[in-house]
Design a protein around this motif. Structure first.
Motif, PDB file in Angstrom:
ATOM      1  N   ASN A 120       0.881  -1.272  -0.013  1.00 55.36           N
ATOM      2  CA  ASN A 120      -0.126  -0.012  -0.194  1.00 55.36           C
ATOM      3  C   ASN A 120       0.789   1.350  -0.051  1.00 55.36           C
ATOM      4  N   ALA A 121       2.064   1.422   0.776  1.00 56.24           N
ATOM      5  CA  ALA A 121       2.621   2.615   0.851  1.00 56.24           C
ATOM      6  C   ALA A 121       3.500   2.770  -0.383  1.00 56.24           C
ATOM      7  N   ALA A 122       4.002   1.658  -1.067  1.00 56.86           N
ATOM      8  CA  ALA A 122       4.939   1.655  -2.315  1.00 56.86           C
ATOM      9  C   ALA A 122       3.995   2.299  -3.216  1.00 56.86           C
ATOM     10  N   ILE A 123       2.550   1.798  -3.349  1.00 55.82           N
ATOM     11  CA  ILE A 123       1.632   2.271  -4.551  1.00 55.82           C
ATOM     12  C   ILE A 123       1.450   3.901  -4.125  1.00 55.82           C
TER      13      ILE A 123
ATOM     14  N   SER B  23       9.492   7.252  -7.970  1.00 52.41           N
ATOM     15  CA  SER B  23      10.196   5.976  -8.490  1.00 52.41           C
ATOM     16  C   SER B  23      10.423   5.011  -7.323  1.00 52.41           C
ATOM     17  N   VAL B  24       9.714   3.849  -7.196  1.00 54.47           N
ATOM     18  CA  VAL B  24       9.761   2.938  -6.182  1.00 54.47           C
ATOM     19  C   VAL B  24      10.317   1.794  -6.726  1.00 54.47           C
ATOM     20  N   ILE B  25      11.007   0.978  -6.027  1.00 59.80           N
ATOM     21  CA  ILE B  25      11.793   0.099  -6.212  1.00 59.80           C
ATOM     22  C   ILE B  25      11.982  -0.842  -4.862  1.00 59.80           C
TER      23      ILE B  25
ATOM     24  N   ALA C 169       8.244   2.831 -12.195  1.00 62.14           N
ATOM     25  CA  ALA C 169       7.437   1.680 -12.204  1.00 62.14           C
ATOM     26  C   ALA C 169       6.195   1.641 -12.158  1.00 62.14           C
ATOM     27  N   SER C 170       5.503   0.875 -13.037  1.00 60.09           N
ATOM     28  CA  SER C 170       4.057   0.900 -13.186  1.00 60.09           C
ATOM     29  C   SER C 170       3.258   0.221 -11.786  1.00 60.09           C
ATOM     30  N   GLU C 171       2.078   0.463 -11.671  1.00 64.70           N
ATOM     31  CA  GLU C 171       1.467  -0.026 -10.326  1.00 64.70           C
ATOM     32  C   GLU C 171       1.554  -1.436 -10.657  1.00 64.70           C
ATOM     33  N   SER C 172       1.412  -2.243 -11.747  1.00 67.30           N
ATOM     34  CA  SER C 172       1.246  -3.490 -11.932  1.00 67.30           C
ATOM     35  C   SER C 172       2.439  -3.894 -11.577  1.00 67.30           C
ATOM     36  N   GLU C 173       3.688  -3.553 -12.090  1.00 67.69           N
ATOM     37  CA  GLU C 173       5.085  -3.720 -11.408  1.00 67.69           C
ATOM     38  C   GLU C 173       5.236  -3.923 -10.022  1.00 67.69           C
ATOM     39  N   ILE C 174       4.680  -3.111  -9.457  1.00 63.95           N
ATOM     40  CA  ILE C 174       4.976  -2.772  -7.773  1.00 63.95           C
ATOM     41  C   ILE C 174       4.099  -3.808  -7.288  1.00 63.95           C
ATOM     42  N   ARG C 175       3.090  -4.036  -7.745  1.00 61.32           N
ATOM     43  CA  ARG C 175       2.228  -5.213  -7.078  1.00 61.32           C
ATOM     44  C   ARG C 175       2.822  -6.491  -7.355  1.00 61.32           C
ATOM     45  N   LYS C 176       3.641  -6.905  -8.430  1.00 55.87           N
ATOM     46  CA  LYS C 176       4.109  -7.943  -8.684  1.00 55.87           C
ATOM     47  C   LYS C 176       5.437  -8.233  -7.692  1.00 55.87           C
ATOM     48  N   TRP C 177       6.099  -7.125  -7.640  1.00 52.04           N
ATOM     49  CA  TRP C 177       7.237  -7.120  -6.693  1.00 52.04           C
ATOM     50  C   TRP C 177       6.968  -7.511  -5.127  1.00 52.04           C
ATOM     51  N   TRP C 178       5.859  -7.098  -4.672  1.00 51.99           N
ATOM     52  CA  TRP C 178       5.408  -6.990  -3.369  1.00 51.99           C
ATOM     53  C   TRP C 178       4.865  -8.289  -3.083  1.00 51.99           C
ATOM     54  N   SER C 179       4.144  -8.929  -4.303  1.00 50.86           N
ATOM     55  CA  SER C 179       3.522 -10.208  -4.116  1.00 50.86           C
ATOM     56  C   SER C 179       4.640 -11.375  -4.358  1.00 50.86           C
ATOM     57  N   ASP C 180       5.777 -10.954  -4.976  1.00 48.51           N
ATOM     58  CA  ASP C 180       7.011 -12.191  -4.912  1.00 48.51           C
ATOM     59  C   ASP C 180       7.617 -11.829  -3.593  1.00 48.51           C
ATOM     60  N   CYS C 181       7.798 -10.701  -2.951  1.00 49.79           N
ATOM     61  CA  CYS C 181       8.476 -10.660  -1.723  1.00 49.79           C
ATOM     62  C   CYS C 181       7.589  -9.509  -0.895  1.00 49.79           C
ATOM     63  N   PRO C 182       6.649  -9.983  -0.129  1.00 49.16           N
ATOM     64  CA  PRO C 182       5.748  -9.268   0.545  1.00 49.16           C
ATOM     65  C   PRO C 182       6.376  -8.170   1.707  1.00 49.16           C
ATOM     66  N   TYR C 183       7.675  -8.683   2.242  1.00 53.16           N
ATOM     67  CA  TYR C 183       8.175  -7.970   3.485  1.00 53.16           C
ATOM     68  C   TYR C 183       9.428  -7.236   2.785  1.00 53.16           C
ATOM     69  N   ALA C 184       9.256  -6.880   1.477  1.00 51.65           N
ATOM     70  CA  ALA C 184      10.553  -6.066   0.949  1.00 51.65           C
ATOM     71  C   ALA C 184      10.366  -4.556   1.531  1.00 51.65           C
ATOM     72  N   ASN C 185      11.566  -3.969   1.629  1.00 54.77           N
ATOM     73  CA  ASN C 185      11.750  -2.657   2.007  1.00 54.77           C
ATOM     74  C   ASN C 185      11.118  -1.743   0.806  1.00 54.77           C
TER      75      ASN C 185
END
Length: 106
Positions: free
Chosen positions: A6-9, A17-19, A40-56
């Motif tokens: 949520n914060a990344a979005i 620019s979020v990574i 990054a697009s919102e869909s890229e961000i969603r994928k990243w945090w889906s793959d690694c939910p606790y990423a900083n």
């Protein structure tokens, strides 16, 4: 929903620019050079945090996000900031000090 996602979005919607970063670290989980030029697009961000939910959440500074950050790490960094009277209306406390945010200027 994942609060980190949520914060990344929200940051992306603010024009930043979020990574993803390694959990509890500052190490990027991907090659981030392209995100210095594009957000990054919102869909890229969603994928990243889906793959690694606790990423900083990392914010790419510079022209792409319109921000510059001074990182005052440790006692020497804090001392430097005090000695040089560095202030900012927006700051973030970190595990070792603080970050001062400014509007980016070339």
């Amino acid at each position: 929903m994942n609060p980190l996602l949520n914060a990344a979005i929200q940051y992306e919607r603010l024009g930043l620019s979020v990574i993803p970063l390694k959990t509890q670290d500052k190490i990027p989980l991907l090659s981030w050079a392209e995100f210095q030029k594009r957000r990054a697009s919102e869909s890229e961000i969603r994928k990243w945090w889906s793959d690694c939910p606790y990423a900083n959440i990392g914010l790419v500074t510079g022209m792409v996000s319109g921000i510059a950050v001074v990182d005052l790490d440790g006692s020497l960094g804090i001392k430097y900031g005090v000695e040089h009277k560095l202030t900012s209306p927006m700051t973030s406390l970190t595990g070792r000090g603080r970050q001062l945010f400014y509007k980016y200027r070339e």
